[in-house]
Design a protein around this motif. Structure first.
Motif, PDB file in Angstrom:
ATOM      1  N   GLY A  59       0.816  -1.212   0.000  1.00 19.38           N
ATOM      2  CA  GLY A  59       0.000   0.000   0.000  1.00 19.38           C
ATOM      3  C   GLY A  59       0.846   1.257   0.000  1.00 19.38           C
ATOM      4  O   GLY A  59       2.080   1.195   0.036  1.00 19.38           O
ATOM      5  N   PRO A  60       0.172   2.410  -0.050  1.00 19.77           N
ATOM      6  CA  PRO A  60       0.886   3.685  -0.172  1.00 19.77           C
ATOM      7  C   PRO A  60       1.846   3.952   0.977  1.00 19.77           C
ATOM      8  O   PRO A  60       2.834   4.653   0.799  1.00 19.77           O
ATOM      9  N   ALA A  61       1.576   3.383   2.152  1.00 18.49           N
ATOM     10  CA  ALA A  61       2.469   3.630   3.280  1.00 18.49           C
ATOM     11  C   ALA A  61       3.499   2.504   3.419  1.00 18.49           C
ATOM     12  O   ALA A  61       4.305   2.497   4.330  1.00 18.49           O
ATOM     13  N   GLU A  62       3.443   1.534   2.485  1.00 20.31           N
ATOM     14  CA  GLU A  62       4.351   0.384   2.580  1.00 20.31           C
ATOM     15  C   GLU A  62       5.397   0.443   1.472  1.00 20.31           C
ATOM     16  O   GLU A  62       5.539   1.449   0.792  1.00 20.31           O
ATOM     17  N   HIS A  63       6.119  -0.668   1.281  1.00 18.73           N
ATOM     18  CA  HIS A  63       7.114  -0.724   0.213  1.00 18.73           C
ATOM     19  C   HIS A  63       7.204  -2.157  -0.288  1.00 18.73           C
ATOM     20  O   HIS A  63       6.535  -3.045   0.228  1.00 18.73           O
ATOM     21  N   TYR A  64       8.048  -2.386  -1.317  1.00 19.99           N
ATOM     22  CA  TYR A  64       8.129  -3.707  -1.931  1.00 19.99           C
ATOM     23  C   TYR A  64       9.338  -4.498  -1.430  1.00 19.99           C
ATOM     24  O   TYR A  64       9.589  -5.610  -1.885  1.00 19.99           O
ATOM     25  N   GLY A  65      10.114  -3.910  -0.521  1.00 19.88           N
ATOM     26  CA  GLY A  65      11.386  -4.508  -0.106  1.00 19.88           C
ATOM     27  C   GLY A  65      11.257  -5.873   0.532  1.00 19.88           C
ATOM     28  O   GLY A  65      12.149  -6.722   0.417  1.00 19.88           O
ATOM     29  N   HIS A  66      10.115  -6.125   1.192  1.00 21.09           N
ATOM     30  CA  HIS A  66       9.967  -7.357   1.946  1.00 21.09           C
ATOM     31  C   HIS A  66       9.530  -8.537   1.099  1.00 21.09           C
ATOM     32  O   HIS A  66       9.422  -9.650   1.579  1.00 21.09           O
ATOM     33  N   LEU A  67       9.237  -8.297  -0.200  1.00 17.43           N
ATOM     34  CA  LEU A  67       8.757  -9.396  -1.041  1.00 17.43           C
ATOM     35  C   LEU A  67       9.910 -10.353  -1.344  1.00 17.43           C
ATOM     36  O   LEU A  67      11.071  -9.963  -1.362  1.00 17.43           O
ATOM     37  N   PRO A  68       9.585 -11.627  -1.632  1.00 18.37           N
ATOM     38  CA  PRO A  68      10.637 -12.586  -1.988  1.00 18.37           C
ATOM     39  C   PRO A  68      11.317 -12.178  -3.305  1.00 18.37           C
ATOM     40  O   PRO A  68      10.708 -11.485  -4.126  1.00 18.37           O
ATOM     41  N   ALA A  69      12.558 -12.618  -3.511  1.00 18.20           N
ATOM     42  CA  ALA A  69      13.335 -12.230  -4.695  1.00 18.20           C
ATOM     43  C   ALA A  69      12.591 -12.594  -5.980  1.00 18.20           C
ATOM     44  O   ALA A  69      12.513 -11.799  -6.911  1.00 18.20           O
ATOM     45  N   LEU A  70      11.990 -13.804  -6.027  1.00 16.37           N
ATOM     46  CA  LEU A  70      11.295 -14.237  -7.241  1.00 16.37           C
ATOM     47  C   LEU A  70      10.155 -13.255  -7.573  1.00 16.37           C
ATOM     48  O   LEU A  70       9.967 -12.854  -8.712  1.00 16.37           O
ATOM     49  N   ALA A  71       9.436 -12.862  -6.522  1.00 13.74           N
ATOM     50  CA  ALA A  71       8.330 -11.922  -6.722  1.00 13.74           C
ATOM     51  C   ALA A  71       8.848 -10.625  -7.308  1.00 13.74           C
ATOM     52  O   ALA A  71       8.250 -10.038  -8.205  1.00 13.74           O
ATOM     53  N   LYS A  72      10.000 -10.170  -6.817  1.00 10.26           N
ATOM     54  CA  LYS A  72      10.553  -8.908  -7.338  1.00 10.26           C
ATOM     55  C   LYS A  72      10.904  -9.040  -8.816  1.00 10.26           C
ATOM     56  O   LYS A  72      10.693  -8.106  -9.594  1.00 10.26           O
ATOM     57  N   TRP A  73      11.462 -10.189  -9.213  1.00 14.41           N
ATOM     58  CA  TRP A  73      11.799 -10.372 -10.623  1.00 14.41           C
ATOM     59  C   TRP A  73      10.543 -10.424 -11.488  1.00 14.41           C
ATOM     60  O   TRP A  73      10.498  -9.822 -12.565  1.00 14.41           O
ATOM     61  N   VAL A  74       9.532 -11.133 -11.018  1.00 16.75           N
ATOM     62  CA  VAL A  74       8.271 -11.195 -11.770  1.00 16.75           C
ATOM     63  C   VAL A  74       7.720  -9.784 -11.974  1.00 16.75           C
ATOM     64  O   VAL A  74       7.331  -9.383 -13.076  1.00 16.75           O
ATOM     65  N   LEU A  75       7.733  -9.008 -10.885  1.00 15.38           N
ATOM     66  CA  LEU A  75       7.178  -7.662 -10.981  1.00 15.38           C
ATOM     67  C   LEU A  75       8.031  -6.762 -11.874  1.00 15.38           C
ATOM     68  O   LEU A  75       7.514  -5.932 -12.616  1.00 15.38           O
ATOM     69  N   SER A  76       9.369  -6.950 -11.832  1.00 15.25           N
ATOM     70  CA  SER A  76      10.247  -6.140 -12.695  1.00 15.25           C
ATOM     71  C   SER A  76       9.914  -6.391 -14.158  1.00 15.25           C
ATOM     72  O   SER A  76       9.807  -5.454 -14.965  1.00 15.25           O
ATOM     73  N   VAL A  77       9.772  -7.680 -14.523  1.00 12.35           N
ATOM     74  CA  VAL A  77       9.456  -8.013 -15.913  1.00 12.35           C
ATOM     75  C   VAL A  77       8.074  -7.457 -16.276  1.00 12.35           C
ATOM     76  O   VAL A  77       7.870  -6.911 -17.365  1.00 12.35           O
ATOM     77  N   ALA A  78       7.128  -7.558 -15.321  1.00 16.94           N
ATOM     78  CA  ALA A  78       5.777  -7.037 -15.572  1.00 16.94           C
ATOM     79  C   ALA A  78       5.819  -5.544 -15.858  1.00 16.94           C
ATOM     80  O   ALA A  78       5.114  -5.040 -16.733  1.00 16.94           O
ATOM     81  N   MET A  79       6.680  -4.832 -15.121  1.00 17.92           N
ATOM     82  CA  MET A  79       6.785  -3.380 -15.334  1.00 17.92           C
ATOM     83  C   MET A  79       7.248  -3.082 -16.754  1.00 17.92           C
ATOM     84  O   MET A  79       6.691  -2.218 -17.444  1.00 17.92           O
ATOM     85  N   ILE A  80       8.312  -3.806 -17.183  1.00 24.95           N
ATOM     86  CA  ILE A  80       8.851  -3.535 -18.525  1.00 24.95           C
ATOM     87  C   ILE A  80       7.844  -3.966 -19.593  1.00 24.95           C
ATOM     88  O   ILE A  80       7.607  -3.247 -20.570  1.00 24.95           O
ATOM     89  N   ALA A  81       7.208  -5.115 -19.364  1.00 22.65           N
ATOM     90  CA  ALA A  81       6.190  -5.576 -20.318  1.00 22.65           C
ATOM     91  C   ALA A  81       5.095  -4.516 -20.464  1.00 22.65           C
ATOM     92  O   ALA A  81       4.677  -4.169 -21.566  1.00 22.65           O
ATOM     93  N   GLY A  82       4.655  -3.980 -19.336  1.00 21.56           N
ATOM     94  CA  GLY A  82       3.588  -2.981 -19.370  1.00 21.56           C
ATOM     95  C   GLY A  82       4.045  -1.692 -20.026  1.00 21.56           C
ATOM     96  O   GLY A  82       3.320  -1.092 -20.819  1.00 21.56           O
TER      97      GLY A  82
END
Lengths: 483, 457
Positions: A442-465
């Motif tokens: 959420g707006p008061a949170e961050h993505y740092g605590h997510l597992p590494a795999l999740a971060k990679w999935v989201l990184s690719v999703a960002m570029i895809a989008g």
């Protein structure tokens, strides 16, 4: 046939330009006399070294890229920019590991604005500047920047522009692609200067003003404050940023028509801009009413908060003027829907874009008509103009593709053990380049605590989008690699 | 006058015939040797075989001596080039060209700005669309022609079975008190054209032309036994050609619901992209079951405007059978025209006749304000301006001695007053006369009405 050397040569030149952009925060640091610019110099040096090597290796290669090579190049450029652009973070304290710096940089260049940092306020000024600067560059497009200033590619320029610049509408301002790119960048710079000056007048420090200008124009969403724009407790600044987010969600092509060619009537009568403005007005009203009635907010606070948050989400910026996680469920659902729609085509915003959303509505209403008139032939119209069937089809395909990415992303995230609300909103917030979601991101949170795999999935999703799905996904298909 | 006609097709030939009969020296340029041989056999005119877009061909045809140049070839490009060549090669006072492109208005501007003076550009589709729009709300009315800027209307109507006026003489009818400013001017019966007297009897199947002032038009139609028209709400159009699109747009502008049938899928899609509110249907409009299913019984007008005459005729007859009160068919081939009307199609429109009418009107302008031909030019309605030296001026009609086979249908005073003349009515200089005449009388009539002064114009 793909010609690796031609692609690598172009990629090399892109890296050289990227290295040069890393020196901008260094200049800021030197001018302000702050320390902490060394990681940027190190990053620039390494990037320039690799870039020069590639450019040198391919110095005899052909300049004119073919369709497939252009697509591959754009994808490579975005991944390389996320990897090399993250070097300064890697060389500075507060960042832990390549996964995090790749995520942060991809989030910057794709103008997502999702951060892995629990507390952004600890960063040195030049590093902080670089973080926001990536929004500004990525908003208009890394490739578009290079096309505007370097004749690196010949005929391939238009192909690159199409692959990176958003739009179902093939507006082209000038006959030459480099001139078009230049014209767009000029408007971009002009709007940036305007916002910077206004934010200074509203009382922000030069550093905060320039960082938020970068993040607004690129519709990014990084902030120098952990509490985002809300951290300033400055209503005037909130209004200024809300207005500029709205402007950045409009097509820059239309801005050009408005400011340079003074075609007021045609721009203000544009169906997409009207639909966009209508959406913002309706959502703002609904949310403000909900806040006054259900949460007991004062009217001024409710309207300001609603206008700010609606502009922020529909333009996929992702700033927060307050923690809207605490608002009513109705506001959450409305904001989530706006995430899907996004800004206008030709803007720096993400989402499926307003024009496509309008077109989807028209497709549905045509199907209704077809059921009644079984022999009827109906054209899909946008702004009075009939849209060719091929375009209609490709827009539908794009939406399917976006939903597919959405689904796969959610499954993968859930597989890493993230809860449902977080999985859903994190994927949507990343693939549509918004930034904050709901739940643990959420707006008061961050993505740092997510597992590494999740971060990679989201990184690719960002570029895809950011590349509107087709460009990235086509490179992953077997057809692309078949000769 | 020396007249050069580029293009010896149907329009070129029709024009040539008329212009030759009126005493002009005509040269026709046509590229086809066979067509030229045919024209040579038919006309007392110089025929030049050659492409009218070639400067040398036009020189051979004597363009430098031509006082009037008319370009009516099948190709817009050629017609435009003829205008351009004529601009520099001839002293022609009058240039007329036909264009079929829908960009006609833009071409008008382009020609003007490039210094090519063209007096008249004919766009048959526009003319046809206008004439269709004039009659579409009037079932039973086949055509409406306007004179004196619209103050006088000539309304053609078919007498169908059950009409109470059938079997009555004109004398009996006038005893029933028709509008004072109206008159039965012509009757077409079979192949005959009758300029009627009081003893004439109206018969079923007659096509009657009533001349009336605009103000009395509705009353005249009611008097002639035509049903009061139902408001126009739904219209079917067959054929997505330029004309169909034109008319559909005009109807859309009047909030009429239009359904347009187009057989060709790709064409249907293109039409759907052009028309905003019209429902385009990809189906064969000559199929009875289809028409019924699409709701032909509920439409007030049915317009068959495809390229194919036979299809238009068949579809129109079908529509009549399904109970549509107003049916219009586009007929390209002139020799079909008289037959089609006998088949129960209310109204026919023909792009070629429209073009010829418009050109003749223009050619004779000055003396003649407008001209309308009927029955493949057997009869004409002419609007003339009475010149001060005319031998008819200043006398009551009964003493004026109008030529045989002509009838003065109405005269319009300069004040705008419309009068159906009686024996004692006096013609004044400046009056506009609407005269009905068999074609051969026209030149005599023109000269006599206009007077000597008008002759040189």
């Amino acid at each position: 046939m793909l010609r690796p050397l031609a692609i690598l040569r172009a990629l090399g030149w892109f890296l050289l330009v990227l290295a040069a952009t890393m020196l901008v925060p260094v200049l800021w640091g030197l001018a302000r006399g702050t320390g902490g610019w060394l990681p940027l110099v190190q990053g620039a040096a390494l990037t320039a070294f690799v870039g020069a090597g590639l450019a040198l290796a391919g110095r005899y290669a052909a300049r004119d890229l073919q369709q497939r090579e252009a697509l591959l190049l754009v994808v490579l450029v975005w991944f390389a920019a996320s990897a090399f652009g993250g070097l300064p973070f890697l060389f500075s304290p507060h960042f832990t590991g390549f996964t995090d710096t790749f995520f942060e940089t991809a989030s910057g260049f794709t103008t997502t604005g999702a951060s892995i940092l629990p507390n952004v306020e600890v960063l040195d000024e030049p590093i902080q500047f670089w973080r926001h600067f990536t929004h500004w560059i990525g908003g208009m497009g890394i490739v578009l920047l290079v096309i505007a200033i370097l004749p690196v590619v010949g005929h391939g320029g238009m192909l690159l522009y199409r692959a990176e610049f958003s739009g179902a509408r093939s507006d082209r301002l000038k006959p030459r692609i480099a001139e078009t790119a230049m014209a767009l960048w000029k408007i971009y710079v002009a709007l940036s200067i305007a916002e910077f000056v206004l934010l200074r007048v509203a009382g922000l420090s030069p550093f905060d003003a320039i960082c938020h200008t970068f993040a607004t124009l690129g519709t990014g969403g990084f902030s120098t404050r952990a509490a985002s724009v809300g951290g300033f407790r400055n209503p005037a600044a909130e209004w200024i940023i809300a207005v500029f987010m709205f402007l950045s969600g409009m097509s820059f092509i239309q801005h050009y028509r408005l400011f340079r060619e003074r075609q007021w009537r045609s721009v203000l009568g544009d169906y997409e801009i009207r639909a966009f403005a209508l959406l913002v007005a309706l959502a703002t009203t609904a949310i403000a009413v909900s806040l006054v009635w259900q949460s007991g907010f004062g009217v001024e606070r409710a309207v300001r908060g609603a206008a700010f948050q609606v502009s922020s989400i529909i333009t996929t910026t992702g700033f927060a003027s307050e923690d809207y996680e605490q608002w009513t469920p109705l506001t959450h659902v409305l904001l989530l829907l706006l995430m899907y729609i996004g800004g206008c085509t030709g803007s720096t915003a993400g989402g499926i874009k307003v024009s496509r959303a309008v077109l989807l509505g028209r497709v549905v209403s045509r199907e209704m008509k077809r059921i009644v008139e079984r022999r009827g032939v109906f054209a899909i119209r946008l702004g009075g103009e009939a849209i060719p069937e091929g375009t209609v089809q490709s827009v539908l395909n794009l939406v399917y593709l976006a939903l597919l990415v959405n689904a796969v992303g959610m499954v993968l995230l859930a597989a890493t053990g993230v809860d449902v609300l977080t999985s859903i909103t994190a994927v949507v917030a990343c693939m549509f380049n918004i930034g904050p979601g709901l739940g643990l991101v959420g707006p008061a949170e961050h993505y740092g605590h997510l597992p590494a795999l999740a971060k990679w999935v989201l990184s690719v999703a960002m570029i895809a989008g950011r590349l509107e799905f087709y460009t990235l996904i086509v490179v992953l298909t077997p057809t692309f690699w078949r000769r | 006058m020396n007249i050069l006609i580029a293009g010896g097709g149907q329009v070129g030939a029709l024009l040539a015939r008329r212009l030759i009969r009126e005493g002009n020296a005509v040269t026709i340029v046509d590229p086809s040797p066979e067509r030229c041989a045919e024209l040579e056999a038919q006309f007392d005119a110089r025929i030049v075989t050659g492409n009218a877009a070639r400067v040398l061909a036009l020189r051979e045809a004597g363009i430098d001596r031509a006082e009037m140049v008319i370009a009516v070839t099948d190709h817009d490009e050629v017609n435009l080039l003829v205008a351009q060549i004529a601009q520099v090669e001839s002293q022609a006072r009058v240039k007329v060209i036909r264009l079929r492109t829908h960009e006609v208005q833009h071409w008008h501007d382009v020609l003007q700005k490039s210094g090519v003076h063209v007096d008249l550009i004919i766009h048959p589709e526009t003319e046809l669309a206008e004439s269709i729009m004039r009659v579409i709300r009037l079932p039973g009315v086949s055509d409406v022609h306007e004179f004196a800027g619209g103050a006088v209307q000539l309304i053609g109507m078919s007498l169908e079975a059950g009409n109470p006026v059938i079997g009555r003489t004109l004398e009996r009818l006038s005893a029933d008190g028709p509008p004072a400013d109206s008159l039965i001017a012509m009757i077409f019966r079979g192949p005959q054209v009758i300029i009627p007297r009081g003893s004439a009897v109206l018969a079923e199947g007659d096509r009657v032309f009533v001349l009336t002032s605009r103000a009395s038009a509705a009353e005249s139609m009611r008097f002639m036994g035509l049903a009061t028209p139902a408001p126009l709400k739904r219209v079917f159009i067959l054929g997505g050609g330029q004309l169909g699109i034109h008319v559909a747009q005009a109807l859309e502008a009047q909030d009429v619901r239009v359904k347009l049938f187009e057989r060709d899928r790709a064409r249907a899609e293109r039409v759907a992209a052009i028309l905003r509110d019209t429902t385009v249907v990809n189906a064969d409009g000559t199929d009875e079951a289809t028409l019924e299913e699409e709701g032909a019984a509920d439409v007030q007008a049915f317009l068959a405007l495809t390229k194919d005459d036979e299809n238009n005729i068949i579809a129109s007859m079908l529509a009549r059978r399904l109970g549509v009160s107003k049916v219009v068919a586009l007929i390209n081939r002139l020799n079909y025209l008289s037959m089609v009307q006998r088949l129960g199609v209310n109204t026919t429109v023909s792009p070629r006749l429209a073009a010829v009418d418009r050109i003749l009107q223009f050619v004779r302008r000055g003396r003649v304000l407008s001209v309308t031909t009927f029955r493949d030019e057997e009869a004409e309605a002419i609007e003339l301006l009475a010149g001060p030296e005319s031998r008819f001026v200043g006398k009551p009609m009964r003493e004026a001695n109008f030529p045989k086979d002509t009838v003065v249908g109405a005269l319009v005073r300069p004040t705008g007053e419309v009068i159906v003349p009686r024996g004692h009515t006096v013609v004044q200089a400046g009056d506009r006369l609407i005269v009905f005449a068999l074609e051969r009388m026209v030149p005599t009539l023109e000269a006599a009405v206009a007077g000597r002064a008008g002759k040189g114009a």
